[in-house]
Design a protein around this motif. Structure first.
Motif, PDB file in Angstrom:
ATOM      1  N   LYS A  96      -1.656  30.561   1.649  1.00  0.00           N
ATOM      2  CA  LYS A  96      -2.545  30.572   0.831  1.00  0.00           C
ATOM      3  C   LYS A  96      -2.314  29.786  -0.453  1.00  0.00           C
ATOM      4  O   LYS A  96      -1.041  29.574  -0.582  1.00  0.00           O
ATOM      5  N   TRP A  97      -3.294  29.314  -0.956  1.00  0.00           N
ATOM      6  CA  TRP A  97      -3.025  28.764  -2.209  1.00  0.00           C
ATOM      7  C   TRP A  97      -3.002  29.842  -3.538  1.00  0.00           C
ATOM      8  O   TRP A  97      -3.646  30.927  -3.397  1.00  0.00           O
ATOM      9  N   HIS A  98      -1.919  29.588  -4.388  1.00  0.00           N
ATOM     10  CA  HIS A  98      -2.161  30.296  -5.625  1.00  0.00           C
ATOM     11  C   HIS A  98      -1.803  29.468  -6.872  1.00  0.00           C
ATOM     12  O   HIS A  98      -1.137  28.307  -6.506  1.00  0.00           O
ATOM     13  N   ARG A  99      -1.848  30.151  -8.005  1.00  0.00           N
ATOM     14  CA  ARG A  99      -1.749  29.651  -9.021  1.00  0.00           C
ATOM     15  C   ARG A  99      -0.340  30.123  -9.871  1.00  0.00           C
ATOM     16  O   ARG A  99      -0.120  31.103  -9.671  1.00  0.00           O
ATOM     17  N   VAL A 100       0.075  28.807 -10.330  1.00  0.00           N
ATOM     18  CA  VAL A 100       1.335  29.379 -11.232  1.00  0.00           C
ATOM     19  C   VAL A 100       1.197  28.709 -12.759  1.00  0.00           C
ATOM     20  O   VAL A 100       0.878  27.762 -12.953  1.00  0.00           O
ATOM     21  N   ASP A 117       0.545  25.461 -18.928  1.00  0.00           N
ATOM     22  CA  ASP A 117       0.359  24.676 -17.837  1.00  0.00           C
ATOM     23  C   ASP A 117       0.129  25.336 -16.609  1.00  0.00           C
ATOM     24  O   ASP A 117       0.760  26.558 -16.440  1.00  0.00           O
ATOM     25  N   THR A 118      -0.765  24.801 -15.806  1.00  0.00           N
ATOM     26  CA  THR A 118      -1.085  25.491 -14.618  1.00  0.00           C
ATOM     27  C   THR A 118      -0.745  24.500 -13.406  1.00  0.00           C
ATOM     28  O   THR A 118      -1.314  23.447 -13.409  1.00  0.00           O
ATOM     29  N   ALA A 119      -0.176  24.978 -12.294  1.00  0.00           N
ATOM     30  CA  ALA A 119       0.004  24.330 -11.112  1.00  0.00           C
ATOM     31  C   ALA A 119      -0.512  25.210 -10.051  1.00  0.00           C
ATOM     32  O   ALA A 119      -0.505  26.258  -9.965  1.00  0.00           O
ATOM     33  N   TRP A 120      -0.951  24.513  -9.002  1.00  0.00           N
ATOM     34  CA  TRP A 120      -1.239  25.050  -7.627  1.00  0.00           C
ATOM     35  C   TRP A 120      -0.345  24.931  -6.649  1.00  0.00           C
ATOM     36  O   TRP A 120       0.052  23.820  -6.302  1.00  0.00           O
ATOM     37  N   ARG A 159       2.341  22.616   0.103  1.00  0.00           N
ATOM     38  CA  ARG A 159       1.669  21.489  -0.968  1.00  0.00           C
ATOM     39  C   ARG A 159       1.642  21.822  -2.345  1.00  0.00           C
ATOM     40  O   ARG A 159       1.964  23.168  -2.822  1.00  0.00           O
ATOM     41  N   ILE A 160       1.781  21.228  -3.329  1.00  0.00           N
ATOM     42  CA  ILE A 160       1.711  21.538  -4.799  1.00  0.00           C
ATOM     43  C   ILE A 160       0.600  20.580  -5.588  1.00  0.00           C
ATOM     44  O   ILE A 160       0.869  19.293  -5.136  1.00  0.00           O
ATOM     45  N   LYS A 161      -0.027  20.966  -6.227  1.00  0.00           N
ATOM     46  CA  LYS A 161      -0.947  20.151  -7.386  1.00  0.00           C
ATOM     47  C   LYS A 161      -0.570  20.431  -8.866  1.00  0.00           C
ATOM     48  O   LYS A 161      -0.635  21.515  -9.017  1.00  0.00           O
TER      49      LYS A 161
END
Length: 184
Positions: A96-100, A117-120, A159-161
């Protein structure tokens, strides 16, 4: 240049601040980390509380506090209490995708600055065996969301966004800009 104090004994934050070229002291802030139902508010409030707690004793200095939360849907995944909770968290994150979200607060004689700041992050699907082997390394035990992107936990990241350093615990570019302006 003013004295900079990091209100954390996080090895990751020490590494990032050092990489950015700052000289600083480490003065940990031992606060109770209570999570609010709103993740951004939680990260920002805890970052400020950490910085302010240390700043009260070092008002002549610039103090940086930070807090990172991992969010899956609406659930904040803090630091696991034990191995079983770490396994449960990683099972939830699997595939799954999650937010950090990392909140940062800088308190200095020049002012107070709090930002986030937020990264996915997307995890690959993990087997229970993968998760259990990872938890046995001990790495997940003091990390929000039960993983370290810069460590063994990287094997699960598909992956990371966003800013890698936000996931690691301190958004490098944003932090550098604020500190550069405050410390000069």
């Amino acid at each position: 240049m003013r004295l900079l104090i990091l209100a954390s004994e996080s090895k990751r934050r020490v590494q990032i601040l050092s990489m950015l070229g700052f000289k600083f002291l480490v003065v940990p802030s031992y606060i109770e980390e209570k999570h609010h139902s709103k993740p951004i508010l939680t990260a920002r409030r805890l970052a400020f509380k950490k910085a302010f707690t240390v700043w009260k004793d070092y008002k002549f200095a610039t103090v940086l506090g930070a807090d990172t939360v991992v969010v899956l849907g609406r659930e904040i995944l803090g630091k696991p209490k034990d191995k079983e909770e770490a396994i449960q968290m990683l099972r939830k994150l699997s595939g799954k995708w999650h937010r950090v979200i990392t909140g940062v607060s800088v308190i200095s004689p020049k002012g107070r600055y709090t930002f986030h700041d937020t990264a996915w992050v997307k995890f690959r699907a993990m087997s229970l065996k993968d998760i259990e082997e990872y938890v046995e390394t001990g790495e997940p035990m003091d990390k929000a969301g039960a993983y370290a992107i810069q460590g063994i936990g990287a094997r699960f990241v598909e992956r990371i966004k966003g800013d890698f350093y936000t996931v690691m615990g301190l958004p490098a570019s944003k932090t550098y800009e604020v500190l550069k302006n405050v410390l000069d």
